[in-house]
Design an enzyme around this catalytic site. Structure first.
Site, PDB file in Angstrom:
ATOM      1  N   TYR A  82       3.457  36.279 110.345  1.00 24.78           N
ATOM      2  CA  TYR A  82       4.872  36.683 110.205  1.00 24.78           C
ATOM      3  C   TYR A  82       5.605  35.842 109.168  1.00 24.78           C
ATOM      4  CZ  TYR A  82       4.695  40.340 113.591  1.00 24.78           C
ATOM      5  OH  TYR A  82       4.392  41.542 114.213  1.00 24.78           O
ATOM      6  N   ARG A  85       4.853  37.382 105.880  1.00 21.70           N
ATOM      7  CA  ARG A  85       5.607  38.627 105.676  1.00 21.70           C
ATOM      8  C   ARG A  85       7.077  38.323 105.390  1.00 21.70           C
ATOM      9  NH1 ARG A  85       4.588  42.552 110.493  1.00 21.70           N
ATOM     10  NH2 ARG A  85       5.814  43.988 109.221  1.00 21.70           N
ATOM     11  N   VAL A 118      11.218  46.412 109.714  1.00 28.46           N
ATOM     12  CA  VAL A 118      11.680  45.152 110.304  1.00 28.46           C
ATOM     13  C   VAL A 118      12.169  44.207 109.214  1.00 28.46           C
ATOM     14  CG1 VAL A 118      10.170  45.384 112.317  1.00 28.46           C
ATOM     15  CG2 VAL A 118       9.274  44.254 110.261  1.00 28.46           C
ATOM     16  N   ASP A 119      12.348  44.756 107.974  1.00 31.86           N
ATOM     17  CA  ASP A 119      12.650  43.893 106.809  1.00 31.86           C
ATOM     18  C   ASP A 119      14.139  43.732 106.498  1.00 31.86           C
ATOM     19  OD1 ASP A 119      11.395  46.615 104.723  1.00 31.86           O
ATOM     20  OD2 ASP A 119      13.432  46.316 105.506  1.00 31.86           O
ATOM     21  N   HIS A 134      12.354  49.108 115.766  1.00 35.87           N
ATOM     22  CA  HIS A 134      11.256  48.157 116.019  1.00 35.87           C
ATOM     23  C   HIS A 134      11.694  46.714 115.849  1.00 35.87           C
ATOM     24  CE1 HIS A 134       8.321  51.650 114.913  1.00 35.87           C
ATOM     25  NE2 HIS A 134       8.836  51.779 116.111  1.00 35.87           N
ATOM     26  N   CYS A 169      13.587  26.107 126.716  1.00 34.95           N
ATOM     27  CA  CYS A 169      12.557  25.948 127.763  1.00 34.95           C
ATOM     28  C   CYS A 169      11.251  25.364 127.228  1.00 34.95           C
ATOM     29  CB  CYS A 169      12.293  27.301 128.438  1.00 34.95           C
ATOM     30  SG  CYS A 169      11.329  28.436 127.413  1.00 34.95           S
ATOM     31  N   GLY A 206       9.388  58.017 103.858  1.00 29.99           N
ATOM     32  CA  GLY A 206       8.373  56.963 103.766  1.00 29.99           C
ATOM     33  C   GLY A 206       7.754  56.579 105.084  1.00 29.99           C
TER      34      GLY A 206
HETATM   35  C1  BV8 Z   1       5.623  52.395 123.165  1.00 27.28           C
HETATM   36  C2  BV8 Z   1       6.822  46.208 114.533  1.00 27.28           C
HETATM   37  C3  BV8 Z   1       5.698  52.700 125.506  1.00 27.28           C
HETATM   38  C4  BV8 Z   1       5.887  45.067 114.418  1.00 27.28           C
HETATM   39  C5  BV8 Z   1       5.626  48.294 114.865  1.00 27.28           C
HETATM   40  C6  BV8 Z   1      -0.746  52.446 124.851  1.00 27.28           C
HETATM   41  C7  BV8 Z   1       0.295  51.938 125.616  1.00 27.28           C
HETATM   42  C8  BV8 Z   1       1.627  52.147 125.243  1.00 27.28           C
HETATM   43  C9  BV8 Z   1       1.918  52.852 124.082  1.00 27.28           C
HETATM   44  C10 BV8 Z   1       0.861  53.341 123.343  1.00 27.28           C
HETATM   45  C11 BV8 Z   1      -0.448  53.158 123.702  1.00 27.28           C
HETATM   46  N1  BV8 Z   1      -1.228  53.740 122.756  1.00 27.28           N
HETATM   47  C12 BV8 Z   1      -0.455  54.301 121.799  1.00 27.28           C
HETATM   48  C13 BV8 Z   1       0.816  54.082 122.147  1.00 27.28           C
HETATM   49  C14 BV8 Z   1       1.997  54.520 121.415  1.00 27.28           C
HETATM   50  C15 BV8 Z   1       2.211  53.565 120.232  1.00 27.28           C
HETATM   51  C16 BV8 Z   1       1.824  54.308 118.986  1.00 27.28           C
HETATM   52  O1  BV8 Z   1       2.536  55.195 118.570  1.00 27.28           O
HETATM   53  N2  BV8 Z   1       0.676  53.928 118.418  1.00 27.28           N
HETATM   54  C17 BV8 Z   1       0.212  54.629 117.232  1.00 27.28           C
HETATM   55  C18 BV8 Z   1      -0.514  53.633 116.329  1.00 27.28           C
HETATM   56  C19 BV8 Z   1      -0.677  55.772 117.671  1.00 27.28           C
HETATM   57  N3  BV8 Z   1       3.611  53.215 120.234  1.00 27.28           N
HETATM   58  C20 BV8 Z   1       3.977  52.066 120.757  1.00 27.28           C
HETATM   59  O2  BV8 Z   1       3.214  51.231 121.195  1.00 27.28           O
HETATM   60  C21 BV8 Z   1       5.476  51.860 120.834  1.00 27.28           C
HETATM   61  N4  BV8 Z   1       5.835  51.527 122.175  1.00 27.28           N
HETATM   62  O3  BV8 Z   1       5.192  53.516 123.007  1.00 27.28           O
HETATM   63  O4  BV8 Z   1       5.915  51.860 124.376  1.00 27.28           O
HETATM   64  C22 BV8 Z   1       5.917  51.858 126.701  1.00 27.28           C
HETATM   65  C23 BV8 Z   1       6.868  52.265 127.637  1.00 27.28           C
HETATM   66  C24 BV8 Z   1       7.044  51.496 128.775  1.00 27.28           C
HETATM   67  C25 BV8 Z   1       6.292  50.321 128.967  1.00 27.28           C
HETATM   68  C26 BV8 Z   1       5.361  49.932 128.003  1.00 27.28           C
HETATM   69  C27 BV8 Z   1       5.164  50.705 126.864  1.00 27.28           C
HETATM   70  C28 BV8 Z   1       5.875  50.697 119.950  1.00 27.28           C
HETATM   71  C29 BV8 Z   1       5.690  51.090 118.502  1.00 27.28           C
HETATM   72  C30 BV8 Z   1       6.264  49.989 117.607  1.00 27.28           C
HETATM   73  C31 BV8 Z   1       5.149  49.136 117.102  1.00 27.28           C
HETATM   74  N5  BV8 Z   1       5.692  48.154 116.143  1.00 27.28           N
HETATM   75  N6  BV8 Z   1       6.141  47.379 114.024  1.00 27.28           N
HETATM   76  C32 BV8 Z   1       5.746  44.673 112.970  1.00 27.28           C
HETATM   77  O5  BV8 Z   1       6.078  45.447 112.055  1.00 27.28           O
HETATM   78  O6  BV8 Z   1       5.295  43.549 112.774  1.00 27.28           O
HETATM   79  S1  BV8 Z   1       4.946  49.724 114.275  1.00 27.28           S
HETATM   80  C33 BV8 Z   1       4.643  49.699 112.625  1.00 27.28           C
HETATM   81  O7  BV8 Z   1       4.309  51.068 112.294  1.00 27.28           O
HETATM   82  C34 BV8 Z   1       5.821  49.393 111.726  1.00 27.28           C
HETATM   83  O8  BV8 Z   1       7.043  49.186 112.406  1.00 27.28           O
HETATM   84  C35 BV8 Z   1       5.933  50.664 110.887  1.00 27.28           C
HETATM   85  O9  BV8 Z   1       7.179  50.916 110.415  1.00 27.28           O
HETATM   86  C36 BV8 Z   1       5.502  51.648 111.890  1.00 27.28           C
HETATM   87  C37 BV8 Z   1       5.261  53.054 111.459  1.00 27.28           C
HETATM   88  O10 BV8 Z   1       4.533  53.022 110.279  1.00 27.28           O
HETATM   89  P1  BV8 Z   1       5.242  53.576 108.949  1.00 27.28           P
HETATM   90  O11 BV8 Z   1       6.571  52.932 108.818  1.00 27.28           O
HETATM   91  O12 BV8 Z   1       5.182  55.038 108.944  1.00 27.28           O
HETATM   92  O13 BV8 Z   1       4.316  52.901 107.878  1.00 27.28           O
HETATM   93  P2  BV8 Z   1       2.872  53.417 107.386  1.00 27.28           P
HETATM   94  O14 BV8 Z   1       2.280  52.336 106.566  1.00 27.28           O
HETATM   95  O15 BV8 Z   1       2.132  53.976 108.546  1.00 27.28           O
HETATM   96  O16 BV8 Z   1       3.218  54.671 106.435  1.00 27.28           O
HETATM   97  C38 BV8 Z   1       3.904  54.460 105.210  1.00 27.28           C
HETATM   98  C39 BV8 Z   1       4.180  55.844 104.655  1.00 27.28           C
HETATM   99  O17 BV8 Z   1       4.910  55.697 103.440  1.00 27.28           O
HETATM  100  C40 BV8 Z   1       2.921  56.620 104.309  1.00 27.28           C
HETATM  101  O18 BV8 Z   1       3.070  57.958 104.760  1.00 27.28           O
HETATM  102  C41 BV8 Z   1       2.870  56.587 102.772  1.00 27.28           C
HETATM  103  O19 BV8 Z   1       2.318  57.778 102.240  1.00 27.28           O
HETATM  104  C42 BV8 Z   1       4.338  56.526 102.431  1.00 27.28           C
HETATM  105  N7  BV8 Z   1       4.662  55.897 101.151  1.00 27.28           N
HETATM  106  C43 BV8 Z   1       4.053  54.837 100.559  1.00 27.28           C
HETATM  107  N8  BV8 Z   1       4.690  54.554  99.397  1.00 27.28           N
HETATM  108  C44 BV8 Z   1       5.732  55.437  99.288  1.00 27.28           C
HETATM  109  C45 BV8 Z   1       5.715  56.287 100.399  1.00 27.28           C
HETATM  110  N9  BV8 Z   1       6.612  57.288 100.564  1.00 27.28           N
HETATM  111  C46 BV8 Z   1       7.546  57.450  99.611  1.00 27.28           C
HETATM  112  N10 BV8 Z   1       7.642  56.655  98.520  1.00 27.28           N
HETATM  113  C47 BV8 Z   1       6.745  55.656  98.330  1.00 27.28           C
HETATM  114  N11 BV8 Z   1       6.838  54.890  97.216  1.00 27.28           N
END
Ligand code: BV8
Length: 267
Positions: A82, A85, A118-119, A134, A169, A206
């Site tokens: 972190y 980042r 988160v930025d 997030h 703590c 994005g």
């Molecule tokens: C939840 C913070 C429920 C940290 C992040 C088991 C148990 C519980 C939940 C789950 C489980 N299994 C799966 C889940 C659901 C899970 C989930 O969705 N998983 C996915 C991987 C399948 N979700 C969760 O866990 C969420 N919580 O569901 O809790 C619950 C309820 C009660 C009790 C307990 C639990 C929490 C999700 C949050 C996770 N934290 N980040 C950190 O960043 O350090 S997620 C992480 O992914 C980032 O925040 C990021 O923003 C996020 C999404 O990704 P994107 O932003 O879309 O980024 P990515 O790289 O994927 O894509 C970039 C895009 O940009 C691409 O499409 C690319 O083509 C495009 N691009 C690139 N350049 C450009 C562009 N577009 C335009 N112009 C450009 N120049």
């Protein structure tokens, strides 16, 4: 220079513009605009995305850090990840995609940003109405959920102590982000949900549309009658829910789309 900022869409561009006009989708001061942004909006600011080539989560071990158990098993490794980042984000600058959204708010348009990022680049661009689904790396909280210490801002780059310790703590601190498999803050979910349901124009900028519940807002917007426009460099699982997919770097495409939509709204 074509409206969309690229020369390569002669036929398609006219067709898209026509569709946009036919759908009478333009932006006026009465238009309720909501944005769902993901890591791609910060890509042109030099912040790596998570998926796709060079993505952060490409390295499984890093993806594990962004889970409660992964971080807890080695807080020092977690904080090095972190801290790196935060250094990268601190040197990044908002790009034209962040800036046009802040400009819309400044000009008095009704716009709210729901961000997965988160930025805090939206806020550095000047946007005030931002829902940080997030959390943010610029806040810390105590890992001890029973500790009374409230989350607090910290912009120290690089960190002088790794891992930082809670002064209340003595436990480790953690970034105030939502890790995978952690619930989002209810207040954020409620705010995002009610905003999305009253949106006229929903811009998906994005995001790979993979992470839930964030990705669901594009679908909720569509089902509640919004005109949904996606800005990405490629199609995503959300594309079928979108009225338009504007393909290309959002730092270029989003400003030209918004300027065109405002002009259409003023005619
Ligand atoms: C939840 C913070 C429920 C940290 C992040 C088991 C148990 C519980 C939940 C789950 C489980 N299994 C799966 C889940 C659901 C899970 C989930 O969705 N998983 C996915 C991987 C399948 N979700 C969760 O866990 C969420 N919580 O569901 O809790 C619950 C309820 C009660 C009790 C307990 C639990 C929490 C999700 C949050 C996770 N934290 N980040 C950190 O960043 O350090 S997620 C992480 O992914 C980032 O925040 C990021 O923003 C996020 C999404 O990704 P994107 O932003 O879309 O980024 P990515 O790289 O994927 O894509 C970039 C895009 O940009 C691409 O499409 C690319 O083509 C495009 N691009 C690139 N350049 C450009 C562009 N577009 C335009 N112009 C450009 N120049």
């Amino acid at each position: 220079m074509s409206v969309w900022g690229t020369e390569s869409w002669e036929g398609e561009e006219e067709e898209m513009l026509e569709k946009f006009r036919i759908d009478r989708n333009h932006i006026t001061k009465d238009t309720v605009i909501t944005v769902l942004s993901g890591a791609g909006i910060s890509a042109e600011s030099g912040i790596p995305t998570f998926r796709g080539s060079g993505g952060l989560w490409g390295d499984e071990s890093l993806a594990r850090i962004a889970t409660p158990y992964g971080f807890a098993e080695d807080p020092e490794r977690g904080w090095r990840f972190y801290d790196d980042r935060r250094k990268n984000m601190a040197s990044a600058k908002p790009n034209p995609a962040h800036l046009i959204l802040a400009e819309l708010e400044e000009m008095g348009y009704d716009i709210v940003i729901i961000t997965q990022n988160v930025d805090r680049l939206h806020q550095r661009a000047g946007s005030k109405k931002v829902i940080e689904l997030h959390g943010t790396v610029w806040e810390f909280r105590c890992m001890n959920s029973r500790c009374e210490l409230k989350p607090f801002e910290n912009y120290e780059v690089p960190l002088s102590a790794i891992p930082p310790i809670c002064e209340k703590c003595g436990n480790y601190l953690r970034p105030n982000v939502v890790f995978f498999e952690e619930p989002l803050e209810l207040v954020d979910i409620q705010a995002a949900d009610s905003r999305t349901k009253k949106t006229d124009l929903f811009l998906v900028v994005g995001t790979s549309g993979i992470v839930y519940p964030a990705a669901a807002y594009a679908q909720i917007a569509k089902f509640n009658g919004a005109y949904v426009v996606e800005f990405n460099i490629e199609k995503t699982p959300l594309s079928p829910f979108c009225d338009l997919s504007v393909l290309g770097p959002c730092g270029e495409m989003l400003p030209s789309f918004i300027r065109e939509a405002i002009c259409a709204g003023e005619k």
